[in-house]
Enzyme design. Sequence first.
Site, PDB file in Angstrom:
ATOM      1  N   HIS A 460      -4.665  -1.170  -1.253  1.00 27.31           N
ATOM      2  CA  HIS A 460      -4.401  -2.030  -0.200  1.00 27.31           C
ATOM      3  C   HIS A 460      -5.798  -2.637   0.619  1.00 27.31           C
ATOM      4  O   HIS A 460      -5.783  -3.805   0.309  1.00 27.31           O
ATOM      5  CB  HIS A 460      -3.886  -1.231   1.038  1.00 27.31           C
ATOM      6  CG  HIS A 460      -3.614  -2.196   2.272  1.00 27.31           C
ATOM      7  ND1 HIS A 460      -3.128  -1.463   3.448  1.00 27.31           N
ATOM      8  CD2 HIS A 460      -3.285  -3.343   2.666  1.00 27.31           C
ATOM      9  CE1 HIS A 460      -3.141  -2.712   4.959  1.00 27.31           C
ATOM     10  NE2 HIS A 460      -3.319  -3.193   3.437  1.00 27.31           N
ATOM     11  N   HIS A 465      -7.380  -6.937   0.572  1.00 29.51           N
ATOM     12  CA  HIS A 465      -8.132  -7.547   1.557  1.00 29.51           C
ATOM     13  C   HIS A 465      -9.618  -7.752   0.957  1.00 29.51           C
ATOM     14  O   HIS A 465     -10.537  -9.197   1.282  1.00 29.51           O
ATOM     15  CB  HIS A 465      -8.565  -6.468   2.541  1.00 29.51           C
ATOM     16  CG  HIS A 465      -7.465  -6.054   3.236  1.00 29.51           C
ATOM     17  ND1 HIS A 465      -7.232  -7.157   4.703  1.00 29.51           N
ATOM     18  CD2 HIS A 465      -6.215  -5.706   3.577  1.00 29.51           C
ATOM     19  CE1 HIS A 465      -6.148  -6.755   5.187  1.00 29.51           C
ATOM     20  NE2 HIS A 465      -5.440  -6.270   4.600  1.00 29.51           N
ATOM     21  N   HIS A 632       0.197  -7.948  -1.139  1.00 28.84           N
ATOM     22  CA  HIS A 632       0.028  -7.215   0.120  1.00 28.84           C
ATOM     23  C   HIS A 632       1.784  -6.798   1.368  1.00 28.84           C
ATOM     24  O   HIS A 632       1.282  -6.100   1.681  1.00 28.84           O
ATOM     25  CB  HIS A 632      -0.681  -8.716   0.730  1.00 28.84           C
ATOM     26  CG  HIS A 632      -1.013  -7.943   2.007  1.00 28.84           C
ATOM     27  ND1 HIS A 632      -0.123  -7.907   3.741  1.00 28.84           N
ATOM     28  CD2 HIS A 632      -1.705  -7.162   3.007  1.00 28.84           C
ATOM     29  CE1 HIS A 632      -0.472  -7.641   4.345  1.00 28.84           C
ATOM     30  NE2 HIS A 632      -1.967  -6.819   4.219  1.00 28.84           N
ATOM     31  N   ASN A 636       1.790  -3.206   2.176  1.00 26.71           N
ATOM     32  CA  ASN A 636       1.360  -2.825   3.697  1.00 26.71           C
ATOM     33  C   ASN A 636       2.323  -2.503   4.317  1.00 26.71           C
ATOM     34  O   ASN A 636       2.947  -1.798   5.036  1.00 26.71           O
ATOM     35  CB  ASN A 636       0.609  -4.484   4.102  1.00 26.71           C
ATOM     36  CG  ASN A 636       0.264  -4.634   5.783  1.00 26.71           C
ATOM     37  OD1 ASN A 636      -0.556  -3.843   5.889  1.00 26.71           O
ATOM     38  ND2 ASN A 636       1.130  -4.760   6.920  1.00 26.71           N
ATOM     39  N   ILE A 786      -1.601  -8.445   9.804  1.00 28.16           N
ATOM     40  CA  ILE A 786      -1.303  -6.762  10.619  1.00 28.16           C
ATOM     41  C   ILE A 786      -0.168  -7.068  11.691  1.00 28.16           C
ATOM     42  O   ILE A 786      -0.658  -8.226  11.770  1.00 28.16           O
ATOM     43  CB  ILE A 786      -2.473  -6.129  10.507  1.00 28.16           C
ATOM     44  CG1 ILE A 786      -3.050  -6.745  12.208  1.00 28.16           C
ATOM     45  CG2 ILE A 786      -2.896  -5.773   9.469  1.00 28.16           C
ATOM     46  CD1 ILE A 786      -4.749  -6.073  12.220  1.00 28.16           C
TER      47      ILE A 786
END
Length: 786
Positions: A460, A465, A632, A636, A786
């Site tokens: 992750h 990121h 992702h 996530n 997010i």
Amino acid sequence: MKPVSGKTRYLENQADDFIIYEASFNVPASFGPVGAVRVESDHKHDMFIRDIKVFRDGDESSAVLFHCNSWIVNKKNDPTGDKRTFFPLKSYLPSQTPKGLERLRQSELEAIRGDNDRRTRVKTDRIYDYDVYNDLGNPDNDPDTKRPVLGGKERPYPRRCRTGRKLSAADPHSETRAEKAEDIYVPRDEAFSESKEQAFYTKLTLSGLHGLIQRTRASGQVKTSFPSLAAIDALFEEGFGNQPGDGDGSLASRAFSVFKEELLHLFKAELPGLKDEIDKLLKFETPEVHDKDKLAWFRDEEFARETLAGMNPMSIQLVTELPIVSQLDEETYGPRESGITKQLIEQQINGVMTADEAVKNKKLFMLDYHDIFLPYVHKVREVEDTTLYGSRTLFFLTEHGTLKPIAIELRRPKSPTGKLPWSHVFTPASDGSVTGSWLWQLAKTHVLAHDTGYHQLINHWLRTHCCVEPYIIAANRQLSQMHPIYRLLHPHFRYTMEINALARGMLISTNGIIESTFSPKKYCMELSSAVYDKFWRVDMEALPNDLIRRGMAVQGKDGKLELAIKDYPYARQRRPAAADIIGDKELQDWWTEVRTRGHEDKKDEPWWPKLDSHESLVQVLATIMWITSGHHAAVNFGQYPFGGYFPNRPTIARQNIPKEMGRQGMRKLVEKPEEVLMETFPSQFQSLLVLMILDLLSSHSPDEEYLGTHVEPAWTAEGNIRSAFEKFQRRMREIMEKIDDWNEDPKRKNRHGAGVVPYTLLRPCDGDPSDEKSVMEMGIPNSISI
């Protein structure tokens, strides 16, 4: 042709809270096509400019559209003292740039680079530059928070955005900390939109979590365990009616009260109605895996299934030879050969084939956290209330296409003081005893803590990121807004830098949420650096190369992919990507800067793709777009549905397995097995932090843009690109229908069955993404979010 200028005046206020201004220009008849608009502001507040339309004599059909989506600050507050330049939707390669725009194209890139601007960055800046990760600790306030610099020969790491803050007085290698996570500089246009910020209160929530961490630590209650499984279930089972905060005097109740007080105290003046929003935020929905089957977390079938179809489907790998051997130094870490022997394997598969035949027939698979974690075992064990092992978990592929766990090896290396190494291989209670069943469950708990920590730190944070930020910095520094590659990639980069800055402030920082709640505690980021150093390769990040590297697929001469496990949901969601572009100076400078500055510590590796052909460019772009969207989404958005019920995905193991603790440990296991399990699980404090952060991280943004549903205005301006998008959109719908069919196919046992959560983490979005749907059904966002 000289530019023409004019002043804007207020026209009207739109229903969607946008204000329209207009300006009139006297344009000579000889003035050619409009190539750029330059803007400066006298307004006292920052202004967000969405679009600019330029048309003649009220004829909107002749409009030239400038899709800006950018902030403009008052010219008196702009340190560069220059106007902002916006270009129309038509894309140009550098060699195709109209003469009148060449200077503007170059000057806009120079302004963004800020190469000679070494001051501390301020909120209004839009400068992109590089720095190492040296701002995670706060040695000026507490020497114990000092952490090693990540980035450089000793600890290789990607680069982050430079903030220019002064260096620490206590440690000249570290940068001083920002007071709040939201104060960490990111270029102005990388910040969250107002709707995203207001809807999720992201910054506010993280600030509240910070207060909760500090005040609960001060109370000395961070180690308190849950008293029973029933106490954990009580967080969810009453349909939000039995939430912490009911005044029952428990740690959970007090922690939630502290959290609410923090948020209300900090922000009550700015946000009316915040109490209702906080109450809503803290009502945790039953995680999907527990809602469907309350015993799923205990079952071996689910333990195995989630290695393929859970929140971390990217660590399972094929076993290609026996014996299994470590690559670590035997003198330092103990015997290299695994205790999972051929004889043990054959016993566990009931002699249906020999161990060598199982390898030959691609029947053995492994979660291997042995060499990665083993060097940190003794370091982590010095930290109070936690432990660590190196681990190997072996699975057998059954005739039904599902995995069966057959052995877990936990190992502690030889200690620096000369203490002998310890290891043990656990099996699914082959002796038929209740004690053996509990030991197996505890061994799974340790492995899950390893897997969850690796998921969060590597698959992750690091891969989707941290490693992406250099692509974004380099793209803004080297690719003009007019470049077709910039416009192709830009939607996939949205919000990433802001999220990464918040992560540096609250999640991955010293004593932050990750260090507080995940294995391997204070060494989390060091481990992330070690994995980057040993394993990260840009050419192996996307599918199918990642599958091939792990032995989960083989690519035939005809280019078709053959999966080692036919029903591997994560692998089955792969989609092709295509582009039709030519290399040029801006593009080459971008990719060179990604390699030599953004990933400077790996700049001399031989595996870097060269942008010298259509195929190599497609590979690079497809990799970046896959990592920022599909990859992702896979790691996530399943965090709360799978990890919210933390017995299913514990983030840390707090005490050694009883087998290592000897007679005393085994006696307690026999007398109080559930208590031993509760003391191994994360504490109440850690669990609540994880619950809150996973709920936040797994949420979709209200302004989320989903693959196949969102089209950039610049794409519609080009007929061939518009046609390609429509083709892509149709293909995404076909994939969605195929996934739905697979999820309902009883033959596909890794995604269908009683109590099974179907694999929809990579399901394209159907219809209006603003509709209220479960997180698992929301589809693949264009970008990290997010």
